[in-house]
Design a protein around this motif. Structure first.
Motif, PDB file in Angstrom:
ATOM      1  N   ALA A 131       0.850  -1.191   0.000  1.00  0.00           N
ATOM      2  CA  ALA A 131       0.000   0.000   0.000  1.00  0.00           C
ATOM      3  C   ALA A 131       0.885   1.240   0.000  1.00  0.00           C
ATOM      4  O   ALA A 131       1.937   1.265   0.650  1.00  0.00           O
ATOM      5  CB  ALA A 131      -0.928   0.006   1.211  1.00  0.00           C
ATOM      6  N   ALA A 132       0.451   2.285  -0.722  1.00  0.00           N
ATOM      7  CA  ALA A 132       1.255   3.513  -0.822  1.00  0.00           C
ATOM      8  C   ALA A 132       0.337   4.724  -0.930  1.00  0.00           C
ATOM      9  O   ALA A 132      -0.770   4.639  -1.469  1.00  0.00           O
ATOM     10  CB  ALA A 132       2.181   3.430  -2.030  1.00  0.00           C
ATOM     11  N   TRP A 133       0.832   5.866  -0.389  1.00  0.00           N
ATOM     12  CA  TRP A 133       0.111   7.122  -0.499  1.00  0.00           C
ATOM     13  C   TRP A 133       1.085   8.273  -0.281  1.00  0.00           C
ATOM     14  O   TRP A 133       2.145   8.098   0.346  1.00  0.00           O
ATOM     15  CB  TRP A 133      -1.042   7.197   0.492  1.00  0.00           C
ATOM     16  CG  TRP A 133      -0.631   7.174   1.941  1.00  0.00           C
ATOM     17  CD1 TRP A 133      -0.347   8.238   2.734  1.00  0.00           C
ATOM     18  CD2 TRP A 133      -0.465   6.001   2.765  1.00  0.00           C
ATOM     19  NE1 TRP A 133      -0.001   7.821   4.002  1.00  0.00           N
ATOM     20  CE2 TRP A 133      -0.074   6.458   4.047  1.00  0.00           C
ATOM     21  CE3 TRP A 133      -0.595   4.638   2.546  1.00  0.00           C
ATOM     22  CZ2 TRP A 133       0.186   5.581   5.101  1.00  0.00           C
ATOM     23  CZ3 TRP A 133      -0.355   3.775   3.594  1.00  0.00           C
ATOM     24  CH2 TRP A 133       0.030   4.239   4.841  1.00  0.00           C
ATOM     25  N   PRO A 134       0.783   9.469  -0.776  1.00  0.00           N
ATOM     26  CA  PRO A 134       1.701  10.606  -0.644  1.00  0.00           C
ATOM     27  C   PRO A 134       1.810  11.099   0.801  1.00  0.00           C
ATOM     28  O   PRO A 134       0.837  11.088   1.540  1.00  0.00           O
ATOM     29  CB  PRO A 134       1.073  11.686  -1.534  1.00  0.00           C
ATOM     30  CG  PRO A 134      -0.050  11.041  -2.250  1.00  0.00           C
ATOM     31  CD  PRO A 134      -0.409   9.791  -1.541  1.00  0.00           C
ATOM     32  N   ASP A 135       3.020  11.518   1.169  1.00  0.00           N
ATOM     33  CA  ASP A 135       3.247  12.142   2.471  1.00  0.00           C
ATOM     34  C   ASP A 135       4.581  12.885   2.361  1.00  0.00           C
ATOM     35  O   ASP A 135       5.640  12.259   2.277  1.00  0.00           O
ATOM     36  CB  ASP A 135       3.302  11.106   3.584  1.00  0.00           C
ATOM     37  CG  ASP A 135       3.379  11.754   4.974  1.00  0.00           C
ATOM     38  OD1 ASP A 135       4.005  12.822   5.103  1.00  0.00           O
ATOM     39  OD2 ASP A 135       2.807  11.181   5.921  1.00  0.00           O
ATOM     40  N   PRO A 136       4.549  14.201   2.384  1.00  0.00           N
ATOM     41  CA  PRO A 136       5.777  14.971   2.170  1.00  0.00           C
ATOM     42  C   PRO A 136       6.832  14.773   3.254  1.00  0.00           C
ATOM     43  O   PRO A 136       8.003  15.092   3.036  1.00  0.00           O
ATOM     44  CB  PRO A 136       5.283  16.430   2.147  1.00  0.00           C
ATOM     45  CG  PRO A 136       3.946  16.405   2.821  1.00  0.00           C
ATOM     46  CD  PRO A 136       3.355  15.065   2.542  1.00  0.00           C
ATOM     47  N   SER A 137       6.451  14.247   4.412  1.00  0.00           N
ATOM     48  CA  SER A 137       7.428  14.056   5.486  1.00  0.00           C
ATOM     49  C   SER A 137       8.257  12.784   5.296  1.00  0.00           C
ATOM     50  O   SER A 137       9.180  12.538   6.071  1.00  0.00           O
ATOM     51  CB  SER A 137       6.710  14.011   6.841  1.00  0.00           C
ATOM     52  OG  SER A 137       5.914  12.843   6.973  1.00  0.00           O
ATOM     53  N   TRP A 138       7.934  11.983   4.289  1.00  0.00           N
ATOM     54  CA  TRP A 138       8.648  10.732   4.051  1.00  0.00           C
ATOM     55  C   TRP A 138       9.602  10.882   2.873  1.00  0.00           C
ATOM     56  O   TRP A 138       9.401  11.727   2.007  1.00  0.00           O
ATOM     57  CB  TRP A 138       7.653   9.589   3.779  1.00  0.00           C
ATOM     58  CG  TRP A 138       7.032   9.074   5.052  1.00  0.00           C
ATOM     59  CD1 TRP A 138       6.154   9.740   5.857  1.00  0.00           C
ATOM     60  CD2 TRP A 138       7.284   7.813   5.670  1.00  0.00           C
ATOM     61  NE1 TRP A 138       5.834   8.975   6.942  1.00  0.00           N
ATOM     62  CE2 TRP A 138       6.510   7.774   6.850  1.00  0.00           C
ATOM     63  CE3 TRP A 138       8.074   6.722   5.345  1.00  0.00           C
ATOM     64  CZ2 TRP A 138       6.499   6.685   7.712  1.00  0.00           C
ATOM     65  CZ3 TRP A 138       8.068   5.627   6.196  1.00  0.00           C
ATOM     66  CH2 TRP A 138       7.294   5.607   7.368  1.00  0.00           C
ATOM     67  N   PRO A 139      10.641  10.062   2.852  1.00  0.00           N
ATOM     68  CA  PRO A 139      11.558  10.110   1.699  1.00  0.00           C
ATOM     69  C   PRO A 139      10.795   9.917   0.394  1.00  0.00           C
ATOM     70  O   PRO A 139       9.865   9.106   0.318  1.00  0.00           O
ATOM     71  CB  PRO A 139      12.508   8.930   1.958  1.00  0.00           C
ATOM     72  CG  PRO A 139      12.461   8.740   3.440  1.00  0.00           C
ATOM     73  CD  PRO A 139      11.059   9.081   3.852  1.00  0.00           C
ATOM     74  N   GLU A 140      11.176  10.683  -0.595  1.00  0.00           N
ATOM     75  CA  GLU A 140      10.529  10.650  -1.905  1.00  0.00           C
ATOM     76  C   GLU A 140       9.068  11.060  -1.841  1.00  0.00           C
ATOM     77  O   GLU A 140       8.314  10.847  -2.802  1.00  0.00           O
ATOM     78  CB  GLU A 140      10.670   9.275  -2.549  1.00  0.00           C
ATOM     79  CG  GLU A 140      12.129   8.851  -2.736  1.00  0.00           C
ATOM     80  CD  GLU A 140      12.240   7.484  -3.382  1.00  0.00           C
ATOM     81  OE1 GLU A 140      11.182   6.909  -3.749  1.00  0.00           O
ATOM     82  OE2 GLU A 140      13.365   6.988  -3.522  1.00  0.00           O
TER      83      GLU A 140
END
Length: 884
Positions: free
Chosen positions: A341-350
């Motif tokens: 599972a994946a979703w955007p999060d600016p605090s994570w790498p990439e």
């Protein structure tokens, strides 16, 4: 009569015979008409079969999930894309964590709806709503209701943090949308005439409680059995049999445990036994029912797991490496479900989060896996998470019990018990105290008896006294009964960015208590326990404590985070657990308490293999090799014992020479063609059960069903007796310990060669044949179709205990994994089955072959591969109802 035979002519002939009249014989039908008629009949049968098979295929295929296109669903905030690779592994691409959890619930329901439904119902005591008036389901529901799993989950949900509650609600909405996406419900519902009730947010917590009950319920009687030992045995003998630790122990802190010393003749002398140890009247024969049961207990799989981690100082890229294989019952479908599972999060790498690993259908979150920054694996902690409270009843009113605040009335809980197919509800009644539910006498007896065997017989005979305990009534205080200890905190662990952050979360994660082994991308490793630990005051939790009545014994909240057990970055860079005593430090060990620990052989073998690997030799392939280790290291001293016994025998059995050759040359591994290993494995079980049979004789006389099978896991006292051979602790039926050991060997050989069978046929594989089935496989046996819903029945290497490769007839590694956070493309994940629970799916069992063969790590990837199917979920304002 003229023309061809017809029904009327047959009737006239019968009537004429009845009246005593002569009748003419019918003309013979022309052969060509007979042949033609037979062909027509066969054709009609074939057509009927084809139509039936075709209809059945069509009916079953309707419950296959849609995998392509665009689908409007209720409960979604933004679009979610679900791709599936060539093994059916989904990759969920969402715009937020909430929608990703919705997507996970959606794919769980598409592929495993009936499995997750039965899991929640089993935990909550609601199986009869599916299985109807089946007395096994109703009886199970009644016994399960006292744990109040649904009530506990409802209370926990009501006080959950808003973000956690939102994720549980999103998961439930995803499950209901996934169920609604099926053209028809899975075939099991049609077979039962049952409906699927909409998933509730609380159900995700109920499924978590189901896992707690699976792992911990078998340990509930430890304190009561300890209490019985104290009542019937000398305290020195009880201490000897319950001695903690043995030579195989391998705690992470590398501490040592002292081997127990047998008590002297002043404590017990079986050559001149007291009345409680008399031979007369006891079941002396090891071929008796109880002895056979004990041997099975000695040979059974210890449900648990292996996991370990190595620090970045030992890998070639500086990242930690985490491995995990959980040992559970094997069935169809598999326990775990692989996902990404994946979703955007600016605090994570990439700028995005990506989770991958094993999930539990019915529960949100990843139980084992990696998020790119931290990887985690789990095993069962054999600790002490409950206490039995002897109740002091008011002599003038049996409905009142004593508390620190004075006498108090029992609360009576009445709940409806719904039965599928019945127009009226049954009901369940039980009593509750301020500490927990009351375990009534019949429930207590069922717990104490092995699997309930013998209890029903005594009930029919009107004899209800089983184990005479000091108190007539008990309440059970269990962490799993406390709403404040239950939550969806595994989702928070899934998003930890390093080991230190995961350690801070661990004490508040409300899951079954599990050993969490952690490793991060910076190379740090750690062990801790996930779950709240009660702070006991006034007692140590090892036995029922009457001080609860006056407050001198109690729980005072939960252990502080600063005291929570942990080991961080040990000097060796290696951490491991295998249901053993993980730490020897007295303060940490006291917090965890004493449970049904494994003997430590698995842990020590894993430790030694990790120690033997040179730096930079740690990779995924090396981890899989450890998981598949089937060497019989634990039984080596038993082999030496038997070889020495045979060599010293003045009048050897004529079979001994062949046995000696098998032991020396064919017993070092649990291989399917090994006869020597099977001899060793079963011989040890016989010796253990025989010795405990005579040492615990007063307990058996008090209760013929008394069976503390967990004592059979404690190797240290039995081996101490075999090594020291104290005559005063040998049953007087034997002149010497050698005579006893020889008699057990001869009895085993008689069994192995019964009917003239040669030793060569008595292989480990003949015994260790996989038998993992769907819950409906038995119903298809009459049609010869049980294999359609079962895993292949094949012999497998490995053993039920004492080596990394745990494998029994219906238990074993429910998954295998090794991963470095940030290098998930190199990781593997193996399941004993496929992703789907649908027998028509190509992914019903497609993972089995790789799991059974231990296929190389690079062929069973952890990450979902290239998309083969793509399904896009689109938000809809319409709220559907999946109940049907």
């Amino acid at each position: 009569m003229s023309g061809d035979a017809n029904p009327g002519a047959v009737g006239e002939q019968v009537e004429g015979l009845a009246e005593g009249k002569a009748s003419a014989a019918p003309r013979r039908r022309p052969w060509w008409k007979m042949v033609l008629g037979g062909l027509v009949a066969l054709l009609l049968v074939a057509v009927a079969v084809a139509v039936g098979v075709g209809w059945g295929w069509w009916f079953l295929s309707r419950s296959l999930p849609p995998l392509e296109g665009r689908l409007e669903v209720a409960g979604l905030e933004e679009e979610v894309t679900i791709t599936r690779d060539d093994r059916g592994i989904p990759r969920i691409e969402a715009s937020s964590a909430r929608d990703a959890v919705f997507g996970l619930g959606f794919v769980h329901a598409q592929d495993r709806l009936f499995q997750m439904d039965t899991t929640r119902r089993a935990a909550a005591g609601e199986l009869a709503e599916l299985f109807g008036s089946d007395m096994r389901a109703i009886g199970f529901d009644r016994s399960q209701r006292i744990h109040r799993a649904r009530w506990v989950a409802q209370q926990a949900l009501a006080t959950a943090a808003p973000q956690e509650r939102a994720l549980l609600e999103a998961y439930a909405a995803g499950v209901n949308a996934g169920a609604a996406s099926l053209a028809s419900l899975p075939w099991e519902y049609a077979a039962l005439g049952a409906r699927f009730a909409p998933w509730k947010p609380e159900d995700g917590l109920v499924v978590g409680l189901a896992m707690a009950m699976l792992l911990q319920a078998n340990e509930l009687t430890i304190e009561l059995v300890q209490h019985a030992l104290n009542l019937h045995l000398p305290p020195e003998l009880t201490a000897f049999l319950r001695a903690p630790g043995n030579a195989w122990e391998a705690p992470i802190d590398r501490g040592r445990f002292v081997e127990p010393i047998p008590p002297g003749p002043e404590v017990l002398d079986l050559r001149n036994p007291p009345a409680g140890w008399r031979v007369e009247g006891a079941s002396e024969s090891l071929d008796g029912q109880r002895a056979a049961l004990w041997r099975r207990s000695a040979e059974e799989v210890v449900l648990g797991s292996n996991n370990w981690a190595v620090s970045g100082t030992l890998t070639d890229d500086g990242r930690a490496l985490v491995a995990n294989d959980m040992h559970l019952g094997l069935g169809v479908p598999a326990t775990w479900y692989q996902a990404t599972a994946a979703w955007p999060d600016p605090s994570w790498p990439e700028g995005r989060v990506r989770l991958c690993g094993g999930t539990l259908p019915g529960a949100p979150g990843f139980i084992v896996g990696s998020n790119g920054l931290v990887a985690w694996g789990v095993t069962h902690v054999a600790g002490d998470w409950f206490d039995w409270i002897p109740l002091t009843l008011d002599p003038n009113d049996s409905n009142r019990y004593r508390t620190p605040d004075g006498w108090r009335n029992f609360e009576t809980v009445v709940e409806p018990l719904k039965v599928n197919g019945s127009d009226t509800d049954d009901e369940v009644r039980f009593r509750v105290t301020v500490w927990g539910p009351v375990i009534e006498a019949d429930q207590l007896r069922t717990m104490l008896a092995q699997g309930g065997r013998g209890v029903e017989k005594r009930r029919r005979n009107g004899k209800l006294n089983v184990m005479p305990l000091a108190e007539p009534l008990y309440a059970l205080r269990w962490v799993a009964h406390q709403p404040e200890a239950i939550n969806g905190g595994i989702l928070r662990l899934n998003l930890a960015k390093n080991v230190a952050e995961a350690l801070e979360l661990a004490p508040e994660i409300g899951v079954p208590h599990i050993n969490a082994v952690l490793g991060d991308a910076q190379g740090h490793v750690a062990w801790t326990i996930l779950g709240r630990i009660p702070r006991r005051v006034g007692f140590d939790g090892s036995r029922p404590e009457p001080g609860w009545a006056d407050g001198s014994a109690r729980w005072e909240g939960w252990t502080d985070r600063s005291d929570h057990p942990r080991v961080v970055d040990p000097p060796s860079g290696r951490i491991w657990t295998a249901n053993n005593r993980v730490v020897s430090d007295p303060s940490q060990a006291a917090l965890i308490g004493t449970g049904t620990y494994d003997r430590g052989a698995r842990a020590s073998i894993i430790r030694d293999r990790l120690d033997a690997l040179k730096p930079h030799a740690f990779d995924e392939a090396a981890m899989l090799a450890i998981q598949l280790d089937d060497r019989a290291m634990f039984l080596a001293r038993w082999r030496d014992l038997l070889v020495g016994l045979i060599d010293a025998d003045p009048s050897p059995d004529p079979r001994f020479a062949e046995v000696r050759n098998l032991l020396v040359n064919d017993s070092d591994r649990a291989a399917i063609d090994s006869v020597g290993f099977r001899l060793l494995f079963e011989y040890r079980a016989r010796v253990h059960s025989a010795v405990l049979d005579w040492l615990l004789r007063p307990c058996f006389q008090a209760d013929p069903d008394f069976n503390p099978s967990w004592l059979l896991r404690n190797e240290a006292p039995i081996w101490a007796l075999i090594e020291s051979k104290p005559m005063h602790l040998l049953d007087r039926r034997y002149e010497t310990w050698e005579a006893f050991l020889r008699s057990e060997l001869i009895a085993l050989l008689d069994r192995a060669t019964r009917g003239g069978a040669p030793f060569t046929s008595w292989t480990w594989g003949a015994r260790n044949r996989l038998n993992a089935t769907h819950r409906f496989s038995g119903q298809l046996a009459a049609f010869g179709l049980q294999s359609w819903l079962s895993l292949p029945v094949i012999p497998l290497p490995g053993a039920p205990s004492d080596m990394p490769r745990i494998q029994g007839v219906s238990e074993g590694a429910s998954q295998r994994m090794a991963v470095r956070p940030g290098r998930e493309e190199l990781a593997y994940f193996q399941l004993p089955g496929g992703q789907s629970g649908h027998p028509l799916s190509p992914h019903f069992q497609d993972g089995f072959a790789a799991w059974a063969a231990g296929t190389p790590a690079d062929s069973t990837r952890l990450l979902a591969g290239e998309p083969v199917h793509t399904l896009t979920l689109i938000p809809s304002a319409t709220v559907g109802n999946p109940a049907r």
